[in-house]
Design an enzyme around this catalytic site. Structure first.
Site, PDB file in Angstrom:
ATOM      1  N   ASP A 222      -2.400 -16.296  -3.437  1.00 51.08           N
ATOM      2  CA  ASP A 222      -1.770 -14.978  -3.437  1.00 51.08           C
ATOM      3  C   ASP A 222      -0.660 -14.976  -4.476  1.00 51.08           C
ATOM      4  O   ASP A 222      -0.052 -16.028  -4.749  1.00 51.08           O
ATOM      5  CB  ASP A 222      -1.193 -14.645  -2.065  1.00 51.08           C
ATOM      6  CG  ASP A 222      -2.265 -14.427  -1.008  1.00 51.08           C
ATOM      7  OD1 ASP A 222      -3.369 -13.981  -1.382  1.00 51.08           O
ATOM      8  OD2 ASP A 222      -2.005 -14.700   0.174  1.00 51.08           O
TER       9      ASP A 222
ATOM     10  N   ASP B  16      -7.654  -9.066  -1.629  1.00 55.41           N
ATOM     11  CA  ASP B  16      -7.078  -8.352  -0.491  1.00 55.41           C
ATOM     12  C   ASP B  16      -7.028  -6.860  -0.767  1.00 55.41           C
ATOM     13  O   ASP B  16      -7.325  -6.031   0.112  1.00 55.41           O
ATOM     14  CB  ASP B  16      -5.654  -8.860  -0.211  1.00 55.41           C
ATOM     15  CG  ASP B  16      -5.617 -10.328   0.144  1.00 55.41           C
ATOM     16  OD1 ASP B  16      -6.613 -10.838   0.701  1.00 55.41           O
ATOM     17  OD2 ASP B  16      -4.590 -10.976  -0.119  1.00 55.41           O
TER      18      ASP B  16
END
Length: 205
Positions: free
Chosen positions: A151, A172
């Protein structure tokens, strides 16, 4: 007059583009938000790509975050072994990885099952499912390669990095956008998904 793309070609095209975008942005996060390639002596693109999938646990090698819009948005390298918001990250690695593998494979099967039932003219739903599929596979590739997800996007409240949305990535975002499109589909209430064999029914949109 050009023949419109079949729904399966559309799925393949969107899936490939979105998956490449997800993996490429994660590669850039490793390249620009860590010093691993400098430490490993990787200089050419092929060396860096090989290292991108080979190196593990790079948070100790992370650089300072890069601020895109300083009061609200920065890029920060983070490794997430869990799901969204860090859920399940405390589970033992073997159980956690087996669980995410089953969930990912189940999600892919579920998406393809419903995609097969869509009519050729249901482009909105086709794009939505393609986004969800690409996002699910993008994070699954990370888990297969590293047992965690990379991330790097952080949105926070006006210079308060302690008040922020959980760090996320392109995969995501694709899942969130795709699911939102499915929920907000303008014909969702009056035009449910067709059952198998109704693929040639005329559109009511």
């Amino acid at each position: 007059m050009m023949k419109p793309l079949s729904k399966w070609r559309l799925l393949g095209l969107l899936f490939a583009l979105c998956l490449v975008a997800d993996q490429w942005t994660k590669f850039l996060a490793v390249e620009r938000l860590t010093v691993v390639f400098d430490r490993g002596g990787d200089h050419g693109l092929l060396e860096k790509v090989r290292g991108f999938y080979a190196y593990r646990h790079l948070e100790p090698l992370a650089t300072e975050p890069y601020y895109v819009v300083r009061p609200l948005w920065r890029m920060n390298y983070v490794e997430n072994p869990g799901a969204a918001w860090g859920m399940f990250r405390t589970l033992p690695p073997e159980i956690r990885n087996g669980f995410f593998t089953l969930v990912s494979l189940g999600a892919v099967g579920f998406i393809l099952y419903y995609y097969r039932r869509l009519r050729q003219d249901q482009r909105f739903l086709q794009v939505a499912l393609a986004f969800v599929l690409a996002g699910a596979v993008g994070n699954f590739v990370d888990r297969l390669a590293r047992r965690y997800v990379i991330d790097f996007i952080e949105w926070y409240w006006w210079n308060r990095t302690d008040i922020r949305w959980p760090t996320f990535n392109i995969a995501d975002s694709l899942i969130v956008v795709g699911v939102a499109m499915l929920v907000l589909h303008p014909g969702a209430k009056k035009e449910p998904l067709p059952v198998a064999g109704e693929g040639r029914a005329p559109s009511r949109a």
